[in-house]
Scaffold this motif. Structure first.
Motif, mmCIF file in Angstrom:
data_model
loop_
_atom_site.group_PDB
_atom_site.id
_atom_site.type_symbol
_atom_site.label_atom_id
_atom_site.label_comp_id
_atom_site.label_asym_id
_atom_site.label_seq_id
_atom_site.Cartn_x
_atom_site.Cartn_y
_atom_site.Cartn_z
ATOM 1 N N ALA A 1 0.833 -1.204 0.000
ATOM 2 C CA ALA A 1 0.000 0.000 0.000
ATOM 3 C C ALA A 1 0.868 1.255 0.000
ATOM 4 O O ALA A 1 0.558 2.250 -0.676
ATOM 5 N N LYS A 2 1.989 1.180 0.769
ATOM 6 C CA LYS A 2 2.904 2.327 0.783
ATOM 7 C C LYS A 2 3.501 2.571 -0.603
ATOM 8 O O LYS A 2 3.592 3.719 -1.065
ATOM 9 N N LYS A 3 3.921 1.487 -1.252
ATOM 10 C CA LYS A 3 4.483 1.618 -2.605
ATOM 11 C C LYS A 3 3.441 2.171 -3.579
ATOM 12 O O LYS A 3 3.745 3.019 -4.423
ATOM 13 N N VAL A 4 2.229 1.677 -3.444
ATOM 14 C CA VAL A 4 1.160 2.147 -4.332
ATOM 15 C C VAL A 4 0.923 3.639 -4.129
ATOM 16 O O VAL A 4 0.726 4.393 -5.088
ATOM 17 N N ARG A 5 0.959 4.078 -2.861
ATOM 18 C CA ARG A 5 0.768 5.504 -2.584
ATOM 19 C C ARG A 5 1.913 6.339 -3.183
ATOM 20 O O ARG A 5 1.686 7.422 -3.724
ATOM 21 N N GLU A 6 3.157 5.802 -3.084
ATOM 22 C CA GLU A 6 4.295 6.522 -3.676
ATOM 23 C C GLU A 6 4.168 6.607 -5.195
ATOM 24 O O GLU A 6 4.434 7.646 -5.803
ATOM 25 N N ILE A 7 3.789 5.473 -5.786
ATOM 26 C CA ILE A 7 3.612 5.460 -7.246
ATOM 27 C C ILE A 7 2.508 6.418 -7.656
ATOM 28 O O ILE A 7 2.630 7.171 -8.630
ATOM 29 N N ASP A 8 1.437 6.393 -6.899
ATOM 30 C CA ASP A 8 0.316 7.274 -7.221
ATOM 31 C C ASP A 8 0.705 8.746 -7.030
ATOM 32 O O ASP A 8 0.255 9.613 -7.779
ATOM 33 N N LYS A 9 1.592 8.987 -6.049
ATOM 34 C CA LYS A 9 2.048 10.356 -5.821
ATOM 35 C C LYS A 9 2.847 10.869 -7.019
ATOM 36 O O LYS A 9 2.740 12.029 -7.412
ATOM 37 N N ASP A 10 3.715 10.018 -7.616
ATOM 38 C CA ASP A 10 4.523 10.393 -8.784
ATOM 39 C C ASP A 10 3.771 10.270 -10.100
ATOM 40 O O ASP A 10 4.348 10.479 -11.172
ATOM 41 N N ASP A 11 2.558 9.907 -10.040
ATOM 42 C CA ASP A 11 1.722 9.765 -11.231
ATOM 43 C C ASP A 11 2.276 8.698 -12.179
ATOM 44 O O ASP A 11 2.082 8.747 -13.394
ATOM 45 N N THR A 12 2.989 7.713 -11.598
ATOM 46 C CA THR A 12 3.609 6.678 -12.417
ATOM 47 C C THR A 12 2.566 5.768 -13.044
ATOM 48 O O THR A 12 2.711 5.345 -14.199
ATOM 49 N N VAL A 13 1.543 5.455 -12.281
ATOM 50 C CA VAL A 13 0.503 4.560 -12.811
ATOM 51 C C VAL A 13 -0.162 5.206 -14.024
ATOM 52 O O VAL A 13 -0.393 4.555 -15.055
ATOM 53 N N HIS A 14 -0.409 6.489 -13.907
ATOM 54 C CA HIS A 14 -1.041 7.187 -15.026
ATOM 55 C C HIS A 14 -0.138 7.182 -16.260
ATOM 56 O O HIS A 14 -0.586 6.955 -17.381
ATOM 57 N N GLU A 15 1.158 7.408 -16.005
ATOM 58 C CA GLU A 15 2.108 7.410 -17.122
ATOM 59 C C GLU A 15 2.216 6.022 -17.738
ATOM 60 O O GLU A 15 2.334 5.879 -18.963
ATOM 61 N N LEU A 16 2.213 4.990 -16.890
ATOM 62 C CA LEU A 16 2.282 3.619 -17.389
ATOM 63 C C LEU A 16 1.059 3.284 -18.222
ATOM 64 O O LEU A 16 1.176 2.680 -19.293
ATOM 65 N N ILE A 17 -0.094 3.693 -17.749
ATOM 66 C CA ILE A 17 -1.320 3.449 -18.519
ATOM 67 C C ILE A 17 -1.278 4.197 -19.845
ATOM 68 O O ILE A 17 -1.650 3.670 -20.895
#
Length: 322
Positions: A45-61
Protein backbone atom coordinates in the motif's frame (compact mmCIF):
# COMPACT_ATOMS: atom_id res chain seq x y z
CA UNK A 1 -40.79 -30.21 9.46
CA UNK A 2 -39.44 -33.32 11.26
CA UNK A 3 -38.16 -34.69 7.95
CA UNK A 4 -36.42 -31.45 7.11
CA UNK A 5 -34.92 -31.27 10.58
CA UNK A 6 -33.65 -34.84 10.28
CA UNK A 7 -32.00 -34.02 6.88
CA UNK A 8 -30.38 -30.93 8.36
CA UNK A 9 -29.04 -32.88 11.30
CA UNK A 10 -27.76 -35.54 8.94
CA UNK A 11 -26.07 -32.87 6.75
CA UNK A 12 -24.39 -31.33 9.80
CA UNK A 13 -23.23 -34.70 11.02
CA UNK A 14 -21.76 -35.53 7.59
CA UNK A 15 -19.96 -32.19 7.06
CA UNK A 16 -19.13 -31.10 10.57
CA UNK A 17 -15.66 -32.79 10.71
CA UNK A 18 -14.60 -31.19 7.45
CA UNK A 19 -15.98 -27.80 8.54
CA UNK A 20 -14.16 -28.09 11.84
CA UNK A 21 -10.93 -28.82 9.94
CA UNK A 22 -11.40 -25.76 7.71
CA UNK A 23 -12.14 -23.60 10.76
CA UNK A 24 -9.03 -24.96 12.44
CA UNK A 25 -6.92 -24.19 9.35
CA UNK A 26 -8.36 -20.70 9.17
CA UNK A 27 -7.54 -20.15 12.83
CA UNK A 28 -3.97 -21.37 12.23
CA UNK A 29 -3.67 -19.06 9.19
CA UNK A 30 -4.95 -16.09 11.19
CA UNK A 31 -2.56 -16.85 14.01
CA UNK A 32 0.63 -17.64 12.01
CA UNK A 33 0.48 -16.18 8.48
CA UNK A 34 -1.88 -13.24 8.71
CA UNK A 35 0.53 -10.86 10.53
CA UNK A 36 3.22 -11.21 7.83
CA UNK A 37 0.63 -10.80 5.09
CA UNK A 38 -0.69 -7.70 6.77
CA UNK A 39 2.88 -6.34 6.87
CA UNK A 40 3.31 -7.10 3.16
CA UNK A 41 0.00 -5.47 2.39
CA UNK A 42 1.08 -2.35 4.29
CA UNK A 43 4.34 -2.23 2.31
CA UNK A 44 2.46 -2.71 -0.95
CA UNK A 45 0.00 0.00 0.00
CA UNK A 46 2.90 2.33 0.78
CA UNK A 47 4.48 1.62 -2.61
CA UNK A 48 1.16 2.15 -4.33
CA UNK A 49 0.77 5.50 -2.58
CA UNK A 50 4.30 6.52 -3.68
CA UNK A 51 3.61 5.46 -7.25
CA UNK A 52 0.32 7.27 -7.22
CA UNK A 53 2.05 10.36 -5.82
CA UNK A 54 4.52 10.39 -8.78
CA UNK A 55 1.72 9.76 -11.23
CA UNK A 56 3.61 6.68 -12.42
CA UNK A 57 0.50 4.56 -12.81
CA UNK A 58 -1.04 7.19 -15.03
CA UNK A 59 2.11 7.41 -17.12
CA UNK A 60 2.28 3.62 -17.39
CA UNK A 61 -1.32 3.45 -18.52
CA UNK A 62 -0.65 6.24 -21.01
CA UNK A 63 2.39 4.37 -22.34
CA UNK A 64 0.43 1.15 -22.74
CA UNK A 65 -2.21 3.03 -24.69
CA UNK A 66 0.41 4.37 -27.16
CA UNK A 67 1.38 2.76 -30.46
CA UNK A 68 4.52 0.85 -29.50
CA UNK A 69 5.49 0.19 -33.12
CA UNK A 70 5.32 3.89 -33.90
CA UNK A 71 7.40 4.70 -30.84
CA UNK A 72 9.95 2.06 -31.83
CA UNK A 73 10.30 3.74 -35.22
CA UNK A 74 10.89 7.08 -33.50
CA UNK A 75 13.57 5.58 -31.27
CA UNK A 76 15.23 3.88 -34.24
CA UNK A 77 15.13 7.09 -36.33
CA UNK A 78 15.05 10.00 -33.86
CA UNK A 79 16.00 12.63 -36.49
CA UNK A 80 14.56 13.06 -39.94
CA UNK A 81 17.11 14.59 -42.32
CA UNK A 82 16.01 16.77 -45.17
CA UNK A 83 18.84 17.40 -47.62
CA UNK A 84 18.86 20.37 -49.96
CA UNK A 85 21.82 20.79 -52.31
CA UNK A 86 22.79 24.46 -52.65
CA UNK A 87 26.00 24.21 -54.71
CA UNK A 88 25.85 20.78 -56.30
CA UNK A 89 28.92 19.43 -58.11
CA UNK A 90 28.15 16.31 -60.16
CA UNK A 91 31.49 14.48 -59.87
CA UNK A 92 34.92 14.51 -58.26
CA UNK A 93 36.65 15.60 -61.46
CA UNK A 94 34.61 18.78 -61.59
CA UNK A 95 35.30 19.43 -57.91
CA UNK A 96 39.05 19.12 -58.59
CA UNK A 97 38.96 21.48 -61.58
CA UNK A 98 39.94 24.65 -59.61
CA UNK A 99 43.04 22.95 -58.23
CA UNK A 100 44.47 21.40 -61.39
CA UNK A 101 43.59 24.53 -63.38
CA UNK A 102 45.58 26.70 -60.96
CA UNK A 103 48.42 24.18 -61.03
CA UNK A 104 48.46 24.14 -64.85
CA UNK A 105 48.58 27.95 -64.97
CA UNK A 106 51.49 28.06 -62.51
CA UNK A 107 53.39 25.39 -64.47
CA UNK A 108 52.71 27.37 -67.65
CA UNK A 109 54.26 30.45 -66.04
CA UNK A 110 57.31 28.37 -65.06
CA UNK A 111 57.74 26.99 -68.57
CA UNK A 112 57.35 30.47 -70.00
CA UNK A 113 60.15 31.75 -67.77
CA UNK A 114 62.40 29.01 -69.19
CA UNK A 115 61.52 29.78 -72.81
CA UNK A 116 61.67 33.59 -72.73
CA UNK A 117 64.29 35.90 -71.32
CA UNK A 118 63.46 38.64 -68.86
CA UNK A 119 66.26 40.90 -70.15
CA UNK A 120 66.89 42.71 -73.43
CA UNK A 121 69.53 40.80 -75.41
CA UNK A 122 69.74 43.14 -78.40
CA UNK A 123 72.72 45.43 -77.63
CA UNK A 124 71.45 48.11 -80.03
CA UNK A 125 68.36 48.88 -77.94
CA UNK A 126 69.49 47.62 -74.55
CA UNK A 127 71.10 50.95 -73.64
CA UNK A 128 67.97 52.92 -74.49
CA UNK A 129 65.95 51.63 -71.54
CA UNK A 130 66.53 51.58 -67.82
CA UNK A 131 66.29 48.42 -65.77
CA UNK A 132 62.85 49.38 -64.45
CA UNK A 133 61.59 50.15 -67.96
CA UNK A 134 62.90 46.79 -69.14
CA UNK A 135 61.27 45.07 -66.18
CA UNK A 136 57.85 46.55 -66.98
CA UNK A 137 58.12 46.25 -70.75
CA UNK A 138 59.18 42.59 -70.84
CA UNK A 139 56.42 41.71 -68.41
CA UNK A 140 53.77 42.51 -71.06
CA UNK A 141 55.05 39.69 -73.28
CA UNK A 142 54.80 37.22 -70.41
CA UNK A 143 51.35 38.44 -69.41
CA UNK A 144 49.95 38.27 -72.97
CA UNK A 145 51.19 34.71 -73.47
CA UNK A 146 49.99 33.79 -69.95
CA UNK A 147 46.49 35.06 -70.77
CA UNK A 148 46.45 32.91 -73.91
CA UNK A 149 47.59 29.92 -71.85
CA UNK A 150 44.84 30.44 -69.28
CA UNK A 151 42.14 30.67 -71.97
CA UNK A 152 43.37 27.42 -73.51
CA UNK A 153 43.41 25.70 -70.10
CA UNK A 154 39.92 26.88 -69.10
CA UNK A 155 38.38 25.99 -72.46
CA UNK A 156 40.09 22.61 -72.31
CA UNK A 157 38.56 21.97 -68.88
CA UNK A 158 35.08 22.55 -70.23
CA UNK A 159 35.15 21.14 -73.76
CA UNK A 160 37.87 18.46 -73.62
CA UNK A 161 37.70 17.18 -70.03
CA UNK A 162 33.96 17.88 -69.75
CA UNK A 163 34.01 19.65 -66.38
CA UNK A 164 30.51 20.77 -65.37
CA UNK A 165 31.19 24.46 -64.72
CA UNK A 166 28.26 26.44 -63.32
CA UNK A 167 29.36 29.83 -64.74
CA UNK A 168 31.63 29.30 -67.75
CA UNK A 169 32.29 32.94 -68.62
CA UNK A 170 33.25 33.74 -65.03
CA UNK A 171 35.50 30.67 -64.96
CA UNK A 172 37.40 31.89 -68.04
CA UNK A 173 37.74 35.42 -66.65
CA UNK A 174 38.96 34.14 -63.29
CA UNK A 175 41.48 31.88 -65.04
CA UNK A 176 42.82 34.92 -66.89
CA UNK A 177 43.14 36.86 -63.62
CA UNK A 178 44.86 33.93 -61.91
CA UNK A 179 47.28 33.67 -64.82
CA UNK A 180 48.14 37.39 -64.66
CA UNK A 181 48.86 37.11 -60.92
CA UNK A 182 50.91 33.92 -61.28
CA UNK A 183 52.86 35.33 -64.23
CA UNK A 184 53.60 38.47 -62.18
CA UNK A 185 54.95 36.38 -59.31
CA UNK A 186 57.07 33.99 -61.39
CA UNK A 187 58.29 36.73 -63.76
CA UNK A 188 59.37 38.90 -60.82
CA UNK A 189 61.27 36.04 -59.18
CA UNK A 190 63.06 35.12 -62.40
CA UNK A 191 63.79 38.74 -63.33
CA UNK A 192 65.28 39.49 -59.92
CA UNK A 193 67.13 36.23 -59.18
CA UNK A 194 67.62 34.46 -62.51
CA UNK A 195 67.87 30.67 -62.17
CA UNK A 196 67.59 31.01 -58.40
CA UNK A 197 64.18 32.63 -58.97
CA UNK A 198 63.10 29.65 -61.08
CA UNK A 199 64.10 27.34 -58.24
CA UNK A 200 62.14 29.48 -55.77
CA UNK A 201 59.08 29.31 -58.05
CA UNK A 202 59.32 25.51 -58.08
CA UNK A 203 59.65 25.37 -54.28
CA UNK A 204 56.61 27.65 -53.90
CA UNK A 205 54.65 25.43 -56.29
CA UNK A 206 55.45 22.31 -54.23
CA UNK A 207 54.39 24.03 -51.01
CA UNK A 208 51.17 25.20 -52.63
CA UNK A 209 50.22 21.69 -53.78
CA UNK A 210 50.03 20.57 -50.15
CA UNK A 211 49.20 23.86 -48.46
CA UNK A 212 46.77 25.42 -50.92
CA UNK A 213 43.78 23.35 -49.80
CA UNK A 214 42.97 22.28 -53.35
CA UNK A 215 42.69 18.51 -52.97
CA UNK A 216 41.50 18.09 -49.37
CA UNK A 217 40.54 20.33 -46.44
CA UNK A 218 43.49 22.26 -45.04
CA UNK A 219 42.32 21.35 -41.51
CA UNK A 220 43.49 17.74 -42.00
CA UNK A 221 47.02 18.70 -43.08
CA UNK A 222 50.05 19.05 -40.78
CA UNK A 223 50.37 22.23 -38.72
CA UNK A 224 53.10 23.60 -41.00
CA UNK A 225 50.83 23.69 -44.05
CA UNK A 226 47.97 25.12 -42.01
CA UNK A 227 50.31 27.93 -40.91
CA UNK A 228 51.41 28.87 -44.45
CA UNK A 229 47.96 28.35 -46.00
CA UNK A 230 46.84 32.03 -45.76
CA UNK A 231 50.09 33.23 -47.38
CA UNK A 232 49.91 31.15 -50.58
CA UNK A 233 48.38 32.54 -53.78
CA UNK A 234 46.99 29.07 -54.58
CA UNK A 235 44.66 29.40 -51.58
CA UNK A 236 42.76 32.31 -53.09
CA UNK A 237 43.06 31.20 -56.72
CA UNK A 238 41.48 27.81 -55.97
CA UNK A 239 38.73 29.30 -53.79
CA UNK A 240 37.89 31.91 -56.44
CA UNK A 241 37.65 29.30 -59.20
CA UNK A 242 35.43 27.16 -56.96
CA UNK A 243 32.88 29.96 -56.97
CA UNK A 244 32.58 29.66 -60.75
CA UNK A 245 32.45 25.86 -60.63
CA UNK A 246 29.80 25.34 -57.93
CA UNK A 247 27.96 28.65 -57.69
CA UNK A 248 28.82 32.17 -56.67
CA UNK A 249 28.68 33.58 -53.16
CA UNK A 250 29.57 37.26 -53.82
CA UNK A 251 31.23 37.88 -50.45
CA UNK A 252 33.56 34.89 -50.83
CA UNK A 253 34.39 35.69 -54.45
CA UNK A 254 35.18 39.36 -53.76
CA UNK A 255 37.37 38.47 -50.78
CA UNK A 256 39.42 35.97 -52.80
CA UNK A 257 39.77 38.34 -55.75
CA UNK A 258 41.07 41.13 -53.51
CA UNK A 259 43.62 38.83 -51.82
CA UNK A 260 44.71 37.37 -55.15
CA UNK A 261 45.15 40.82 -56.73
CA UNK A 262 47.17 41.98 -53.71
CA UNK A 263 49.63 39.14 -54.23
CA UNK A 264 50.29 40.18 -57.82
CA UNK A 265 50.42 43.92 -57.18
CA UNK A 266 52.63 43.72 -54.08
CA UNK A 267 55.17 41.31 -55.54
CA UNK A 268 55.36 43.13 -58.89
CA UNK A 269 55.78 46.47 -57.09
CA UNK A 270 58.59 45.06 -54.95
CA UNK A 271 60.26 43.75 -58.10
CA UNK A 272 59.95 47.15 -59.77
CA UNK A 273 61.56 48.89 -56.78
CA UNK A 274 64.46 46.49 -56.12
CA UNK A 275 65.26 45.58 -59.74
CA UNK A 276 68.22 48.03 -60.03
CA UNK A 277 69.51 46.91 -56.62
CA UNK A 278 69.50 43.15 -57.30
CA UNK A 279 70.46 43.21 -60.97
CA UNK A 280 74.25 43.46 -60.33
CA UNK A 281 74.03 40.49 -57.98
CA UNK A 282 72.12 38.50 -60.61
CA UNK A 283 74.68 39.28 -63.31
CA UNK A 284 77.50 38.25 -61.00
CA UNK A 285 75.73 34.96 -60.27
CA UNK A 286 75.20 34.29 -63.98
CA UNK A 287 78.88 35.10 -64.69
CA UNK A 288 80.01 32.66 -62.03
CA UNK A 289 77.77 29.97 -63.48
CA UNK A 290 79.18 30.57 -66.96
CA UNK A 291 82.76 30.52 -65.71
CA UNK A 292 82.13 27.19 -64.00
CA UNK A 293 81.20 25.58 -67.37
CA UNK A 294 78.28 23.92 -65.58
CA UNK A 295 75.54 26.26 -66.77
CA UNK A 296 73.73 25.76 -70.05
CA UNK A 297 74.64 28.27 -72.73
CA UNK A 298 78.03 29.47 -71.44
CA UNK A 299 80.05 32.14 -73.20
CA UNK A 300 82.37 29.61 -74.85
CA UNK A 301 79.37 27.65 -76.09
CA UNK A 302 77.97 30.79 -77.64
CA UNK A 303 81.27 31.52 -79.38
CA UNK A 304 81.51 27.97 -80.66
CA UNK A 305 77.94 28.15 -81.89
CA UNK A 306 78.64 31.39 -83.77
CA UNK A 307 81.77 29.90 -85.32
CA UNK A 308 79.93 26.80 -86.42
CA UNK A 309 77.14 28.90 -87.91
CA UNK A 310 79.68 30.96 -89.87
CA UNK A 311 81.44 27.88 -91.17
CA UNK A 312 78.20 26.39 -92.38
CA UNK A 313 77.02 29.56 -94.10
CA UNK A 314 80.30 30.25 -95.94
CA UNK A 315 82.53 32.42 -93.83
CA UNK A 316 85.43 33.67 -95.89
CA UNK A 317 85.29 36.88 -97.88
CA UNK A 318 87.11 35.20 -100.79
CA UNK A 319 84.37 32.62 -101.09
CA UNK A 320 81.72 35.33 -100.92
CA UNK A 321 83.55 37.34 -103.66
CA UNK A 322 83.89 34.27 -105.81
Amino acid sequence: MIDKYDRAVQLIDDNLPEAQKEIHDLAEFARNDLPSIEEDIKKAAKKVREIDKDDTVHELIKLLKNDLKKQADIIAHPIELKEESLFSVPNYGTASTPFYTSLAIWVGALLLSNLLTTDIKNPEIKQKYSLRETFVGKSFIFIIIGVIQSIIVSLGDMFILGAAIDNRLLFILLSVLVSIVFISIVYTLVSLFGNVGKALAIVIMVLQIAGGGGTFPIQVTPKFFQAIHPYLPFTYAVDALREAVGGVVPEILIYNLICLALFGVVIFTIGFIVKPILDPWKKKTIKRAEDSYLAVGTTSDKNNTCSSFKSLSGTTNEEKSA
